[in-house]
Design a protein around this motif. Structure first.
Motif, short mmCIF file in Angstrom:
data_model
loop_
_atom_site.label_atom_id
_atom_site.label_comp_id
_atom_site.label_asym_id
_atom_site.label_seq_id
_atom_site.Cartn_x
_atom_site.Cartn_y
_atom_site.Cartn_z
N ALA A 222 0.99 -1.25 0.12
CA ALA A 222 0.04 -0.16 0.03
C ALA A 222 0.87 1.09 -0.10
O ALA A 222 2.11 1.40 0.61
N LYS A 223 0.53 2.32 -0.58
CA LYS A 223 1.21 3.53 -0.67
C LYS A 223 0.29 4.66 -0.14
O LYS A 223 -1.11 4.84 -0.31
N TYR A 224 1.06 5.71 0.63
CA TYR A 224 0.33 6.62 1.29
C TYR A 224 1.26 8.04 0.81
O TYR A 224 2.41 8.22 0.66
N VAL A 225 0.23 8.86 0.86
CA VAL A 225 0.64 10.23 0.40
C VAL A 225 0.38 11.21 1.37
O VAL A 225 -0.91 11.29 1.61
N MET A 226 1.24 11.78 2.31
CA MET A 226 0.73 12.73 3.44
C MET A 226 -0.19 11.90 4.36
O MET A 226 -1.40 12.56 4.80
N GLY A 227 0.11 10.65 4.41
CA GLY A 227 -0.81 9.74 5.49
C GLY A 227 -2.07 9.61 4.88
O GLY A 227 -2.86 8.69 5.54
N LEU A 228 -2.55 9.70 3.73
CA LEU A 228 -3.59 9.40 3.03
C LEU A 228 -3.36 8.17 1.89
O LEU A 228 -2.30 8.19 1.62
N HIS A 229 -4.10 7.26 2.16
CA HIS A 229 -4.13 6.00 1.20
C HIS A 229 -4.32 6.25 0.04
O HIS A 229 -5.21 6.66 -0.62
N VAL A 230 -3.37 5.81 -0.81
CA VAL A 230 -3.32 5.79 -2.38
C VAL A 230 -4.50 4.81 -2.90
O VAL A 230 -4.09 3.63 -2.60
N PRO A 231 -5.49 5.20 -3.74
CA PRO A 231 -6.49 4.09 -4.01
C PRO A 231 -5.76 3.09 -4.90
O PRO A 231 -4.82 3.43 -5.87
N PHE A 232 -6.39 2.03 -5.07
CA PHE A 232 -5.81 0.76 -5.92
C PHE A 232 -4.39 0.30 -5.45
O PHE A 232 -3.53 -0.22 -6.20
N THR A 233 -4.09 0.85 -4.24
CA THR A 233 -2.55 0.05 -3.50
C THR A 233 -2.85 -0.60 -2.52
O THR A 233 -3.67 -0.22 -1.77
N PRO A 234 -2.17 -1.83 -2.29
CA PRO A 234 -1.53 -2.56 -3.14
C PRO A 234 -2.28 -3.09 -4.54
O PRO A 234 -3.52 -2.94 -4.51
N GLY A 235 -1.92 -3.78 -5.41
CA GLY A 235 -2.29 -4.45 -6.40
C GLY A 235 -3.29 -5.44 -6.10
O GLY A 235 -3.30 -5.99 -4.85
N ILE A 236 -4.11 -5.85 -6.88
CA ILE A 236 -5.30 -6.74 -6.74
C ILE A 236 -4.85 -8.18 -6.02
O ILE A 236 -5.33 -8.53 -5.10
N ILE A 237 -3.85 -8.64 -6.62
CA ILE A 237 -3.40 -9.91 -6.37
C ILE A 237 -2.65 -9.67 -5.19
O ILE A 237 -2.81 -10.85 -4.08
N PRO A 238 -1.53 -8.81 -4.68
CA PRO A 238 -1.17 -8.75 -3.37
C PRO A 238 -2.04 -8.45 -2.37
O PRO A 238 -2.06 -8.95 -1.07
N LYS A 239 -3.18 -7.71 -2.65
CA LYS A 239 -4.00 -7.26 -1.79
C LYS A 239 -4.79 -8.33 -1.31
O LYS A 239 -5.34 -8.66 -0.15
N GLU A 240 -5.22 -9.55 -2.34
CA GLU A 240 -6.30 -10.47 -2.06
C GLU A 240 -5.34 -11.77 -1.95
O GLU A 240 -6.08 -12.75 -2.09
N ARG A 241 -4.18 -11.86 -1.63
CA ARG A 241 -3.24 -12.95 -1.87
C ARG A 241 -3.74 -14.07 -0.93
O ARG A 241 -3.98 -15.29 -1.22
N GLY A 242 -4.12 -13.71 0.26
CA GLY A 242 -4.60 -14.75 1.55
C GLY A 242 -5.88 -15.30 0.75
O GLY A 242 -5.86 -16.72 0.83
N ARG A 243 -6.79 -14.75 0.42
CA ARG A 243 -7.97 -15.24 -0.20
C ARG A 243 -7.84 -16.10 -1.56
O ARG A 243 -8.47 -17.00 -1.65
N ILE A 244 -7.14 -15.50 -2.21
CA ILE A 244 -6.41 -16.15 -3.43
C ILE A 244 -6.10 -17.50 -3.28
O ILE A 244 -6.33 -18.37 -3.80
N ALA A 245 -4.80 -17.37 -2.43
CA ALA A 245 -4.28 -18.83 -1.95
C ALA A 245 -5.19 -19.88 -1.34
O ALA A 245 -5.06 -20.92 -1.75
N GLN A 246 -6.03 -19.20 -0.48
CA GLN A 246 -7.07 -20.23 0.28
C GLN A 246 -8.17 -20.90 -1.13
O GLN A 246 -8.25 -22.12 -1.10
N ALA A 247 -8.59 -19.96 -1.93
CA ALA A 247 -9.36 -20.44 -3.05
C ALA A 247 -8.61 -21.52 -3.84
O ALA A 247 -9.26 -22.53 -4.28
N VAL A 248 -7.23 -21.11 -4.31
CA VAL A 248 -6.72 -22.01 -5.23
C VAL A 248 -6.31 -23.32 -4.46
O VAL A 248 -6.46 -24.41 -5.15
N GLY A 249 -5.81 -23.33 -3.31
CA GLY A 249 -5.67 -24.75 -2.55
C GLY A 249 -6.82 -25.52 -2.26
O GLY A 249 -6.52 -26.69 -2.63
N GLN A 250 -7.92 -24.74 -2.17
CA GLN A 250 -9.43 -25.59 -1.67
C GLN A 250 -9.58 -26.06 -3.24
O GLN A 250 -10.15 -27.25 -3.15
N ALA A 251 -9.53 -25.57 -4.56
CA ALA A 251 -9.91 -25.84 -5.59
C ALA A 251 -8.89 -27.07 -6.04
O ALA A 251 -9.33 -27.92 -6.70
#
Length: 308
Positions: A35-64
């Motif tokens: 995640a990126k921040y500018v003056m303490g504000l979170h920059v939208p769309f950071t981190p990328g979709i895969i890094p942000k959802e890696r835990g959920r993706i990993a669980q879904a892939v493993g289960q599948a």
């Protein structure tokens, strides 16, 4: 001239925009990794979709994968297929054929897989267990009874033969001999059992003394020579054991392995640079096609706008 350029600029700009937007969109799947921040504000769309959802993706892939690709039915069908059984049988045949020409001693062969200490421990353990089993058989009371019965039967037969069968039957000597020998069978059995009980340990030690070492020093090819029938039976036993293990133990093995958790943990442990490289290597052609499709779509939209 300006009119003609307007027809070219619109599709060209649309194509460039389509190309760039799709390329950026694909890159944003992976980047930024944090995640990126500018003056303490979170920059939208950071981190990328895969890094942000890696835990959920990993669980879904493993289960599948666990439910659909690595489940009991799929693995059992694969591991017990005719092709797999044939390959396993051929491997056993090649191994046996190789060992029938192996001039190494049994000890040298085992030392490829075991340390000297491990081999010695196995030899000692096997010798002790074999000694125990032989001693147990020798001290069994039925042994004395069987030996005594066979000895008395032989004595009766020899006596009957020496005295003459017809004369013995006529004079009733056969019954006298049996009457004399029958009580002796019980006493003989008791004495044999006493002898076995008192001397079994020494007898076993004498019988097995050095046999393990002599066996280990014999060439492997000599041990296997003229045992084709036993080797064939051993091959079938090995295949049967493999089939039994897969059929009866596979559910327990899969339960112990927890494939979905292993895959999930592995994905979560991977560095994002490594994950990005793997995915891009696998889908490079497809992702590049998406980028060019964006350029084509932008170009078509530019043409439509120019015509309107």
């Amino acid at each position: 001239m300006a009119f003609e350029l307007s027809y070219l600029v619109g599709p060209l700009v649309g194509g460039v925009i389509g190309y760039i937007t799709n390329d950026v969109a694909i890159r944003m799947l992976f980047r930024p990794h944090k995640a990126k921040y500018v003056m303490g504000l979170h920059v939208p769309f950071t981190p990328g979709i895969i890094p942000k959802e890696r835990g959920r993706i990993a669980q879904a892939v493993g289960q599948a994968i666990s439910d659909n690709l690595m489940n009991r039915e799929v693995l059992e069908r694969t591991l017990l297929s005719e092709e797999m059984m044939q390959r396993l049988g051929d491997s056993i045949d090649r191994m046996v054929s190789k060992q029938t020409e192996n001039d190494e001693t049994l000890e040298q062969l085992l030392r490829h897989y075991l340390t000297r200490e491990e081999l010695q421990a196995i030899v000692e353990g096997t010798s002790e267990e074999l000694s125990r089993l032989v001693k147990e058989k020798l001290t069994d009371t039925s042994v004395g009874q069987k030996i005594a019965h066979q000895a008395i039967a032989m004595m009766k037969e020899k006596t009957h033969r020496k005295m003459g069968g017809f004369l013995t039957d006529a004079l009733g000597l056969n019954k006298i001999v049996e009457a004399a020998l029958d009580p002796a069978e019980h006493h003989l059995a008791r004495h044999i059992n006493d002898i076995m009980s008192q001397n079994a340990e020494q007898m076993v030690a004498t019988m097995l003394d050095g046999e393990a070492d002599r066996l280990l020093q014999r060439p492997v090819s000599e041990l296997l020579r003229d045992h084709e029938q036993q080797l064939s039976e051993l091959r079938q036993t090995a295949l049967g054991l493999y089939r039994t293990v897969i059929t009866d133990r596979l559910p327990r093995i899969l339960g112990a392995l927890n494939i979905s958790r292993i895959i999930e943990n592995r994905i979560n442990e991977m560095d994002m640079d490594e994950s990005e490289r793997i995915i891009l290597d696998v889908m490079k052609k497809e992702l590049r096609a998406i980028v060019w499709f964006g350029a084509l779509l932008g170009c078509l939209i530019g043409i439509v706008n120019a015509l309107l």
